[in-house]
Design a protein around this motif. Sequence first.
Motif, PDB file in Angstrom:
ATOM      1  N   SER A 133       6.309   6.311  10.150  1.00 49.95           N
ATOM      2  CA  SER A 133       5.801   6.881   8.903  1.00 49.95           C
ATOM      3  C   SER A 133       5.595   8.378   9.085  1.00 49.95           C
ATOM      4  CB  SER A 133       4.477   6.224   8.495  1.00 49.95           C
ATOM      5  OG  SER A 133       3.413   6.695   9.288  1.00 49.95           O
TER       6      SER A 133
ATOM      7  N   TYR B 245       8.789   0.374   7.299  1.00 53.59           N
ATOM      8  CA  TYR B 245       8.134   1.288   8.234  1.00 53.59           C
ATOM      9  C   TYR B 245       9.155   2.026   9.092  1.00 53.59           C
ATOM     10  CZ  TYR B 245       3.648   0.243   6.438  1.00 53.59           C
ATOM     11  OH  TYR B 245       2.576   0.172   5.575  1.00 53.59           O
TER      12      TYR B 245
ATOM     13  N   ASN C   6       6.353   7.732   0.675  1.00 54.39           N
ATOM     14  CA  ASN C   6       5.220   6.815   0.687  1.00 54.39           C
ATOM     15  C   ASN C   6       4.761   6.655   2.133  1.00 54.39           C
ATOM     16  OD1 ASN C   6       5.585   6.363  -2.093  1.00 54.39           O
ATOM     17  ND2 ASN C   6       7.067   4.755  -1.687  1.00 54.39           N
ATOM     18  N   CYS C   7       3.452   6.624   2.326  1.00 54.38           N
ATOM     19  CA  CYS C   7       2.928   6.516   3.685  1.00 54.38           C
ATOM     20  C   CYS C   7       1.895   5.393   3.786  1.00 54.38           C
ATOM     21  CB  CYS C   7       2.305   7.849   4.109  1.00 54.38           C
ATOM     22  SG  CYS C   7       1.834   7.889   5.844  1.00 54.38           S
TER      23      CYS C   7
ATOM     24  N   GLN D  30       4.241   2.247   1.085  1.00 59.62           N
ATOM     25  CA  GLN D  30       5.346   2.125   2.037  1.00 59.62           C
ATOM     26  C   GLN D  30       5.596   0.659   2.345  1.00 59.62           C
ATOM     27  OE1 GLN D  30       4.794   4.315   5.724  1.00 59.62           O
ATOM     28  NE2 GLN D  30       6.906   3.987   6.353  1.00 59.62           N
TER      29      GLN D  30
END
Length: 112
Positions: free
Chosen positions: A49, A95, A85-86, A92
């Motif tokens: 990420s 990954y 997106n994290c 997210q």
Amino acid sequence: MSSCLFCKIVAGDIPADKIYEDEDVFAFHDIGKQAPHHFLVIPKIHIASLNETNDAALVGKLTLTASKIAKDLGFADEGYRVVMNCNDHGGQTVYHLHLHCLGGRVLSWPPG
């Protein structure tokens, strides 16, 4: 990582509708597109990420690659959105660091 979906795409083990590839990044159309134009740009190396990197050059290259592709596909002048997106609360689901580029329609704000 042998179990990472995007690592398998980069390795050619899973097919993708590739748009662009160089020594560092790979870009392909998103199979769950949310706009007329929706593609992902990913690093070829596995990074889980945005929290897992401090490589400003690589993150910048992801962004500049998205811009280049938007221009090449002819929707840059109308506008587009670039999103990373994290983790869970950020939305997210895969990954492996990736950038979404969406365009081809008016995008609302806030996104969701």
